[in-house]
Design a protein around this motif. Structure first.
Motif, PDB file in Angstrom:
ATOM      1  N   PHE A  66       5.290 127.047 164.089  1.00 45.88           N
ATOM      2  CA  PHE A  66       4.143 127.674 163.425  1.00 45.88           C
ATOM      3  C   PHE A  66       2.947 126.732 163.629  1.00 45.88           C
ATOM      4  O   PHE A  66       2.906 125.646 163.046  1.00 45.88           O
ATOM      5  N   SER A 103       7.955 137.132 164.588  1.00 45.34           N
ATOM      6  CA  SER A 103       9.398 137.154 164.877  1.00 45.34           C
ATOM      7  C   SER A 103      10.036 135.806 164.578  1.00 45.34           C
ATOM      8  O   SER A 103      11.196 135.746 164.184  1.00 45.34           O
ATOM      9  N   MET A 104       9.263 134.717 164.709  1.00 50.33           N
ATOM     10  CA  MET A 104       9.824 133.416 164.318  1.00 50.33           C
ATOM     11  C   MET A 104      10.062 133.376 162.815  1.00 50.33           C
ATOM     12  O   MET A 104      11.063 132.815 162.357  1.00 50.33           O
ATOM     13  N   ALA A 105       9.157 133.967 162.050  1.00 47.86           N
ATOM     14  CA  ALA A 105       9.354 134.024 160.601  1.00 47.86           C
ATOM     15  C   ALA A 105      10.662 134.751 160.287  1.00 47.86           C
ATOM     16  O   ALA A 105      11.431 134.319 159.422  1.00 47.86           O
ATOM     17  N   MET A 106      10.940 135.823 161.036  1.00 46.57           N
ATOM     18  CA  MET A 106      12.203 136.534 160.821  1.00 46.57           C
ATOM     19  C   MET A 106      13.388 135.635 161.148  1.00 46.57           C
ATOM     20  O   MET A 106      14.407 135.669 160.471  1.00 46.57           O
ATOM     21  N   LEU A 107      13.235 134.796 162.180  1.00 42.53           N
ATOM     22  CA  LEU A 107      14.343 133.932 162.597  1.00 42.53           C
ATOM     23  C   LEU A 107      14.622 132.802 161.610  1.00 42.53           C
ATOM     24  O   LEU A 107      15.671 132.166 161.687  1.00 42.53           O
ATOM     25  N   VAL A 108      13.681 132.487 160.707  1.00 40.32           N
ATOM     26  CA  VAL A 108      14.012 131.503 159.672  1.00 40.32           C
ATOM     27  C   VAL A 108      14.400 132.207 158.377  1.00 40.32           C
ATOM     28  O   VAL A 108      14.607 131.553 157.352  1.00 40.32           O
ATOM     29  N   GLY A 109      14.488 133.520 158.411  1.00 34.92           N
ATOM     30  CA  GLY A 109      15.013 134.231 157.253  1.00 34.92           C
ATOM     31  C   GLY A 109      13.977 134.888 156.359  1.00 34.92           C
ATOM     32  O   GLY A 109      14.284 135.286 155.245  1.00 34.92           O
ATOM     33  N   VAL A 110      12.744 135.005 156.833  1.00 29.56           N
ATOM     34  CA  VAL A 110      11.729 135.675 156.033  1.00 29.56           C
ATOM     35  C   VAL A 110      11.907 137.190 156.171  1.00 29.56           C
ATOM     36  O   VAL A 110      12.040 137.697 157.277  1.00 29.56           O
ATOM     37  N   ASN A 111      11.917 137.877 155.042  1.00 27.01           N
ATOM     38  CA  ASN A 111      11.943 139.337 155.069  1.00 27.01           C
ATOM     39  C   ASN A 111      10.512 139.820 155.270  1.00 27.01           C
ATOM     40  O   ASN A 111       9.718 139.894 154.344  1.00 27.01           O
ATOM     41  N   PHE A 120      13.944 128.272 154.057  1.00 31.69           N
ATOM     42  CA  PHE A 120      13.416 129.422 153.319  1.00 31.69           C
ATOM     43  C   PHE A 120      14.456 130.112 152.438  1.00 31.69           C
ATOM     44  O   PHE A 120      14.153 130.549 151.335  1.00 31.69           O
ATOM     45  N   LEU A 121      15.697 130.201 152.912  1.00 35.35           N
ATOM     46  CA  LEU A 121      16.705 130.944 152.150  1.00 35.35           C
ATOM     47  C   LEU A 121      17.566 130.029 151.274  1.00 35.35           C
ATOM     48  O   LEU A 121      18.531 130.465 150.677  1.00 35.35           O
ATOM     49  N   ALA A 149       3.359 131.886 157.568  1.00 37.54           N
ATOM     50  CA  ALA A 149       4.266 131.842 158.710  1.00 37.54           C
ATOM     51  C   ALA A 149       4.294 133.199 159.415  1.00 37.54           C
ATOM     52  O   ALA A 149       4.244 133.269 160.650  1.00 37.54           O
ATOM     53  N   LYS A 164       3.734 130.590 151.661  1.00 35.07           N
ATOM     54  CA  LYS A 164       4.130 129.990 152.939  1.00 35.07           C
ATOM     55  C   LYS A 164       4.693 131.052 153.867  1.00 35.07           C
ATOM     56  O   LYS A 164       4.445 131.042 155.076  1.00 35.07           O
ATOM     57  N   ALA A 165       5.452 131.973 153.294  1.00 35.85           N
ATOM     58  CA  ALA A 165       6.021 133.047 154.116  1.00 35.85           C
ATOM     59  C   ALA A 165       4.900 133.898 154.709  1.00 35.85           C
ATOM     60  O   ALA A 165       4.977 134.329 155.856  1.00 35.85           O
ATOM     61  N   LYS A 190       6.383 129.879 147.708  1.00 35.08           N
ATOM     62  CA  LYS A 190       7.267 130.332 148.765  1.00 35.08           C
ATOM     63  C   LYS A 190       6.682 131.564 149.463  1.00 35.08           C
ATOM     64  O   LYS A 190       6.665 131.641 150.690  1.00 35.08           O
ATOM     65  N   VAL A 244      20.590 135.075 159.244  1.00 31.21           N
ATOM     66  CA  VAL A 244      20.269 133.668 158.981  1.00 31.21           C
ATOM     67  C   VAL A 244      21.021 133.205 157.735  1.00 31.21           C
ATOM     68  O   VAL A 244      21.598 132.118 157.701  1.00 31.21           O
ATOM     69  N   GLU A 284      17.135 138.382 158.591  1.00 30.97           N
ATOM     70  CA  GLU A 284      17.232 137.403 157.493  1.00 30.97           C
ATOM     71  C   GLU A 284      18.639 137.334 156.909  1.00 30.97           C
ATOM     72  O   GLU A 284      19.075 136.287 156.459  1.00 30.97           O
TER      73      GLU A 284
END
Lengths: 300, 235
Positions: free
Chosen positions: B88, A184-192, B102-103, A178, A174-175, A171, B74, B71
């Motif tokens: 991506f 910023s797209m990574a942030m939009l899918v919930g990546v810290n 992811f979450l 990404a 992949k984060a 995980k 989301v 996050e």
């Protein structure tokens, strides 16, 4: 022909150490587009930590192999803490600043850490114990590949396979990919994203520390300045392979190690850097993004 | 479900949103229309937490979310399909979808949702091992919507899903948007420049000009409003 193989194996060993350091440069660059000039110092701190831990453990009377493993782990943990802290202090506050600012901050951090170790330890070269046991494993060719080199090659190979698996399948891996591709797209899918950046520094620092322990025990001495030279070489290797690309860093390092080894063996050790940097210039003329680098895409 | 209350957002010293207020109820499709640079994308970015508002409040399910990190937002159930799709490029189609989860940790349900996506967009299933960047514009838009759906959002924010796509593909995308709304009861907040199309699928609409909301009405009313017709429908 035997001489050729000796140089070849020596070059691979050297290159694989460069790779351990170069990976830290390239991973950090991939994610925050920063050349972390303090990375060489993290490697140096790893070597010093290992020296201190190894000295204590030797007094306690542990066997060579246990000392090697424990000293490497201690070096990795300690360096990781440094890498993490450097990012938090010197780079994170500058996340939205112009790109030159964190670069200057990185150079400052590098100078600071060098002088910190200089003051806390010494400016002299310190003997580093040969932690890797000497053993015969390849009669009658053992002069071609010493056991220390074998251990370095095997260790770096294992580490690189583990790193590849980490980046490809976990995980956090992949984060990281990404985040490198579109933060910023990574942030939009919930990546810290802050966590991912911290993890990248931690992983890169661990790799550099292990590299530091291996090379110090191969060469037999360290001082506060080793990080600068190793850092420049590894950085060169990363650029050669295409900074930001992980396979590129490994390929660039191996090519650099081999070039230096052959230059030393067939020409003169005085010319090793000349050949190394001439190669860099040549490759950048024909492939400006490095061997495996991606030319930056225009984002629309 | 979502209440935006007197929100002002700035980029540096430039004010992009001027005291805007809007409301979205559960199960609705609402649309925000307006010209280029009116502040539509900024509105979505403020809701998602990427460009947090300087004043005002955003309440989602009775919880204030302004000032929360992206996050966390989301995690509460708001997913966004940003303008330009933002796939991506070097992750495969399957990995892109994976990033959408992811979450989430409920493996069995993720597998079910993935099957639902393959069913919704069979073309993505065919391309699952291909890098996201190699897909066509329409396929990328499908992937972007699917990636957002993989998070099982309660509220889906869509920014210009029709941008740069052929009319046939646009129609297909909008059919899917309506299908998602009806089948999963997903609330949809649609930002569009194609006002005609947006107002046909939406229940209600807001019109934005220069960072402020200038009109709010039911979609059919907006469609027949003379001012809207003139400014946005080209009639």
């Amino acid at each position: 022909m035997e001489y050729f193989f000796e140089l070849f194996l020596g070059g691979l060993t050297r290159g694989s150490i460069y790779a351990l350091i170069a990976l830290g440069y390239t991973m950090v660059y991939g994610i925050i587009e920063l050349i972390n000039f303090a990375h060489g110092e993290i490697y140096m701190i790893g070597a010093f930590t290992a020296l201190i831990v190894a000295s204590v453990l030797t007094v306690m009377g542990l066997n060579e192999f246990a000392i090697l493993v424990l000293a490497s782990i201690a070096a990795a943990v300690y360096s990781a803490a440094y890498g993490y802290t450097v990012e938090k202090i010197a780079y994170k506050p500058l996340r939205h600043a112009p790109r030159l600012s964190p670069l200057i901050s990185a150079i400052g951090m590098s100078i600071f850490l060098q002088n910190y170790v200089l003051l806390a330890q010494t400016s002299d070269f310190l003997p580093f114990p040969s932690l890797i046991p000497d053993f015969e494993f390849w009669e009658p060719y053992s002069h071609l590949l010493r056991s220390t080199q074998l251990v370095i090659l095997v260790t770096t190979t294992v580490i690189m396979v583990l790193l590849t698996l980490l980046i490809k399948y976990t995980k956090i891996g992949k984060a990281m990919r990404a985040t490198a591709q579109d933060r910023s797209m990574a942030m939009l899918v919930g990546v810290n994203v802050n966590q991912v950046i911290s993890m990248t520094f931690v992983i890169g620092s661990c790799l550099a520390a292990v590299g530091g322990v291996l090379i110090a025990s191969h060469i037999g001495q360290i001082n506060f300045f080793i990080g600068f030279i190793a850092g420049i070489k590894a950085f060169t290797a990363a650029v050669l392979g295409g900074v930001g690309s992980i396979p590129g860093a490994v390929l660039g390092s191996l090519i650099l190690g081999l070039t230096e080894s052959f230059a030393t063996g067939y020409v003169s050790s005085d010319y090793e850097d000349v050949f190394a940097f001439a190669l860099l210039v040549l490759i950048l003329i024909f492939r400006p993004a490095g061997l495996l680098g991606r030319s930056t895409m225009q984002k629309v | 479900m979502l209440r935006v209350n007197g929100v002002s957002t700035y980029y540096g010293n430039i004010q992009a949103l001027k005291n805007i207020s809007m409301e979205v109820s559960e199960g609705e499709i609402i649309t925000l229309i307006g010209a280029n640079g009116a502040g539509k994308t900024t509105t979505l970015m403020s809701i998602s937490g990427l460009v947090p508002p300087r004043q005002g409040e955003i309440i989602f399910k009775d919880r204030p979310i302004h000032g929360m990190s992206p996050e966390k937002i989301v995690a509460l159930g708001i997913s966004q399909v940003p303008e330009g799709r933002r796939i991506f490029p070097y992750l495969t189609v399957a990995e892109n979808l994976d990033m959408g989860t992811f979450l989430r940790n409920d493996k069995d349900n993720i597998r079910k949702d993935l099957a639902y996506i393959w069913d919704l967009f069979p073309i993505l299933s065919k391309r699952r091992h291909q890098a996201g960047g190699t897909l066509s514009g329409g396929e990328q838009q499908m992937l972007a919507i699917s990636r957002a759906l993989m998070a099982r959002p309660k509220l889906l924010l869509l920014d210009e899903p029709s941008l740069g796509l052929a009319p046939l593909i646009v129609r297909q995308i909008f059919e899917i948007i309506m299908k998602i709304n009806i089948e999963n009861n997903t609330t949809i907040f649609l930002v569009e420049q194609n006002a005609n199309l947006a107002l046909k699928v939406a229940h209600r609409g807001y019109v934005m000009e220069n960072g402020a909301i200038t009109m709010a009405d039911s979609a059919p009313n907006l469609l027949s409003n003379e001012a809207v017709k003139k400014a946005y429908l080209g009639l």
